[in-house]
Design a protein around this motif. Structure first.
Motif, short mmCIF file in Angstrom:
data_model
loop_
_atom_site.label_atom_id
_atom_site.label_comp_id
_atom_site.label_asym_id
_atom_site.label_seq_id
_atom_site.Cartn_x
_atom_site.Cartn_y
_atom_site.Cartn_z
N GLY A 61 31.08 -33.04 -10.85
CA GLY A 61 31.65 -32.13 -9.87
C GLY A 61 30.57 -31.39 -9.11
N SER A 62 30.97 -30.87 -7.94
CA SER A 62 30.06 -30.05 -7.15
C SER A 62 30.24 -28.58 -7.55
N ASP A 63 29.13 -27.90 -7.77
CA ASP A 63 29.15 -26.47 -8.07
C ASP A 63 28.61 -25.74 -6.84
N ALA A 68 24.98 -25.60 -11.59
CA ALA A 68 25.38 -26.70 -12.50
C ALA A 68 25.82 -27.89 -11.65
N GLY A 69 26.61 -28.78 -12.22
CA GLY A 69 27.19 -29.89 -11.47
C GLY A 69 26.16 -30.85 -10.89
N THR A 92 34.14 -27.52 -6.76
CA THR A 92 34.52 -26.23 -7.35
C THR A 92 33.95 -25.10 -6.51
N GLN A 94 32.48 -21.81 -7.08
CA GLN A 94 31.88 -21.32 -8.33
C GLN A 94 30.65 -20.47 -7.99
N MET A 130 31.62 -33.28 -14.92
CA MET A 130 33.04 -32.91 -14.83
C MET A 130 33.88 -34.09 -14.37
N VAL A 157 32.19 -32.42 -20.06
CA VAL A 157 32.42 -31.09 -19.48
C VAL A 157 33.90 -30.76 -19.52
N SER A 160 33.11 -24.55 -19.20
CA SER A 160 31.76 -24.14 -18.81
C SER A 160 31.33 -22.95 -19.67
N THR A 161 30.06 -22.67 -19.62
CA THR A 161 29.54 -21.57 -20.44
C THR A 161 30.22 -20.26 -20.08
N LEU A 166 37.27 -26.83 -17.16
CA LEU A 166 36.87 -27.74 -16.08
C LEU A 166 37.56 -29.08 -16.17
N HIS A 260 22.91 -20.88 -16.49
CA HIS A 260 24.00 -21.65 -15.88
C HIS A 260 23.53 -23.08 -15.58
N CYS A 264 24.36 -29.49 -18.06
CA CYS A 264 24.27 -30.56 -17.05
C CYS A 264 22.83 -31.04 -16.94
C1 LIG Z 1 30.94 -28.55 -11.32
C2 LIG Z 1 30.47 -28.16 -12.69
N1 LIG Z 1 30.14 -29.12 -13.57
C3 LIG Z 1 29.72 -28.79 -14.81
C4 LIG Z 1 29.63 -27.47 -15.18
C5 LIG Z 1 29.14 -27.12 -16.56
O1 LIG Z 1 28.89 -25.85 -16.78
C6 LIG Z 1 29.96 -26.48 -14.23
N2 LIG Z 1 29.90 -25.16 -14.56
N3 LIG Z 1 30.39 -26.84 -13.00
#
Ligand SMILES: Cc1ncc(CO)c(N)n1
Ligand SMILES: Nc1ncnc2c1ncn2[C@@H]1O[C@H](COP(=O)(O)OP(=O)(O)OP(=O)(O)O)[C@@H](O)[C@H]1O
Ligand SMILES: [Mg+2]
Length: 546
Positions: A61-63, A68-69, A92, A94, A130, A157, A160-161, A166, A260, A264
């Protein structure tokens, strides 16, 4: 105008290569005309000598906060020299506070992204992050059966911490039934391991071992239960299980809010190291060392207002001596724990130079110097060549003391010279810009000269009385302070340094004092790896205090 055909080579069938250097026709070729529908697609030649470029595909996934991600994955792979393509499974919203929103990508489009990459680019290792739905997991498994890769790293995943979910419970079943049996390693954190096993409580290392064994039975070849979230642990301990033995990977727990994306990053580093040819355990060890180093160098950076900030994957680029284009590979932080071998001690303990070096690296030495005053040249050269390979596979620079000829012949990373050896400027003439040169200095004048001569660092000592080097006046803390304050180059302290006093050296907090060089404290001991590991822990604790 008669159309000019591009040279036959360009019409050769395009065979994707991980590092195809592309050649284009000379400018004399007629200007590009829009190809007729029947025209054959342009084919690009593959370079005569394709350079391997380890390639990881992250399916994650994109963070939006980029901690992360896939953002963490791409940065981690780049930091370790691997190329990283990406298939996005979710977007996401985030930040450092948590996850505010999730949009899953339709599974058909995840499939299309997978086909685009896997059909065109030779992927060595796939790493998953994710995977928000069972449908996406199924599409991934199908693609992996159609386009097999060398290894599959699954970071399951789910939580998340920051505690945000997720991927839901329905995905859990598909992870277990379909993806885990295809995985070379799965890397759950404590919460994810607990969920995978029906919400069991995991509070101790023993619980982590049991969890690793239970998860192993779900089909992966290896399991790594990560202990980043373990309560009240002074160290950051992960438990690795390969179906036969448990290995506890212990690192210093860095006191920082910037954690954070550690999971990943760890999984992507494992994937990158596997893509570069490492064995699984070596890949996991290197990945853990990378995360620990990145956290250590990022501990005081601040981005965001939430409880969990990102860290800097590319910390090594911030070395003040990193000069674009200079090919300088030297990173002053490598001076942190400098292992200097001694032939007499190796003979005393019945160990080869290679064994001594391997053990020091296993214990966490960050740079190695072969100082073999009594070894015959031929034997020294063979040992140096072997140690170059050992160090290179672990990303640890190897320098040769004094012997520029041995350094050149073994392609070592550099040379360390004393005041009575070849002047640094002559060494630089012989080694060129891409090698590391260190000079032993006792005075500010010597430090100034080393800088003028183009050295990369200076060794300052003996800080304490030492038996390793005869006629070596002791400088003490004041002498070390004087040289450090005057030096324009990074400094490593040397001379009589051991577990009992190394902490006090680093706690001086001297500007550009980057680490300590040790001989007897490591090599005049029964277990080099244990002594090195203990000294590394002392140094990191001291630096966290200074
Ligand atoms: C998109 C994404 N993937 C993985 C994690 C793992 O923390 C996160 N926080 N967000
Ligand atoms: N403060 C810390 N100091 C040193 N190592 C740490 C620290 N926190 C985590 N680690 C290490 O980072 C790696 C990832 O573990 P962690 O438990 O943080 O994964 P995670 O929860 O999946 O991470 P995230 O979900 O944030 O990506 C492990 O090797 C762990 O030991
Ligand atoms: Mg994680």
């Amino acid at each position: 105008m008669a159309s000019v055909q591009p040279p036959p080579a360009l019409l050769a069938p395009h065979r994707p290569s991980t590092a195809a250097a592309l050649r284009f026709p000379s400018p004399t070729v007629s200007p590009r005309v829009s190809p007729s529908p029947a025209a054959r697609p342009r084919r690009l030649a593959v370079a005569a000598r394709a350079m391997p470029w380890p390639h990881v595909l992250t399916v994650a996934g994109s963070d939006s906060g980029a901690g992360a991600g896939i953002q963490a994955d791409i940065k981690a792979c780049a930091a370790l020299g691997a190329y990283c393509s990406s298939v996005i499974t979710a977007v996401t919203a985030q930040n450092t506070v948590g996850v505010q929103g999730v949009h899953a990508v339709p599974e058909e489009f995840v499939g299309e992204q997978l086909r685009s990459v896997l059909s065109d680019m030779s992927v060595d290792v796939v790493k998953t992050g994710m995977l928000p739905s069972a449908g996406i997991v199924k599409v991934l498994c199908e693609s992996l059966r159609k386009f097999p890769v060398k290894a599959l790293v699954v970071d399951p995943v789910m939580v998340s911490t920051s505690g945000d979910t997720l991927s839901g419970p329905s995905t859990l079943t598909t992870y277990r039934d379909e993806l885990f049996p295809m995985a070379d390693i799965v890397t759950p954190n404590i919460k994810e391991a607990s969920k995978l096993l029906g919400d069991v409580s995991l509070l101790t290392i023993s619980d982590m071992r049991s969890a690793a064994e239970s998860i192993y039975k779900l089909g992966p070849k290896n399991v790594l239960v990560k202990g980043g979230d373990m309560p009240d642990s002074t160290d950051a301990i992960d438990v690795f299980f390969d179906g036969k033995e448990f290995i506890e990977l212990r690192g210093l727990r860095i006191k920082t809010r910037n954690t954070h994306g550690t999971g990943c990053t760890l999984a992507s580093c494992i994937a990158a190291e596997l893509a570069k040819g490492a064995t699984m355990l070596r890949a996991v060890e290197a990945a853990k060392k990378f995360v620990e180093s990145a956290l250590y160098h990022s501990k005081d950076l601040v981005i965001g207002n939430g409880p969990q900030g990102p860290f800097d994957h590319l910390f090594s680029l911030k070395s003040p001596l990193y000069k674009m284009g200079s090919l300088h590979k030297f990173n002053p932080d490598d001076l942190f724990l400098y292992a200097v071998t001694d032939s007499g001690m190796n003979k005393k303990w019945g160990r080869s130079i290679e064994d001594a070096v391997k053990a020091a690296i296993e214990g966490g030495a960050t740079i190695v110097q072969l100082r073999e005053k009594d070894t015959e040249t031929r034997e020294f050269l063979e040992a140096a060549k072997a140690c170059v390979e050992i160090c290179r596979s672990s990303g640890v620079p190897l320098l040769i003391n004094d012997r520029v000829d041995v350094a050149l012949a073994s392609n070592a990373d550099g040379v360390h010279v004393g005041q009575s050896d070849m002047p640094a400027w002559e060494v630089r003439e012989l080694l060129g810009p891409g090698k590391i040169i260190g000079v032993s200095c006792k005075t500010p004048a010597q430090a100034e000269q080393a800088w003028k001569d183009g050295a990369d660092y200076i060794g300052c000592g003996g800080v304490f009385p030492t038996t390793t080097k005869a006629n070596n006046p002791t400088l003490g803390f004041e002498g070390l302070r004087t040289v450090c304050l005057a030096s324009k180059l990074p400094v490593v302290a040397i001379g009589g340094i051991n577990a009992g006093n190394a902490g006090s050296v680093m706690e001086l907090g001297l500007p550009n004092l980057k680490g300590v060089a040790v001989v007897s404290a490591l090599f005049n001991q029964e277990c080099v790896a244990t002594e090195t590991r203990s000294l590394r822990s002392i140094l990191m604790n001291a630096c966290c205090r200074s």
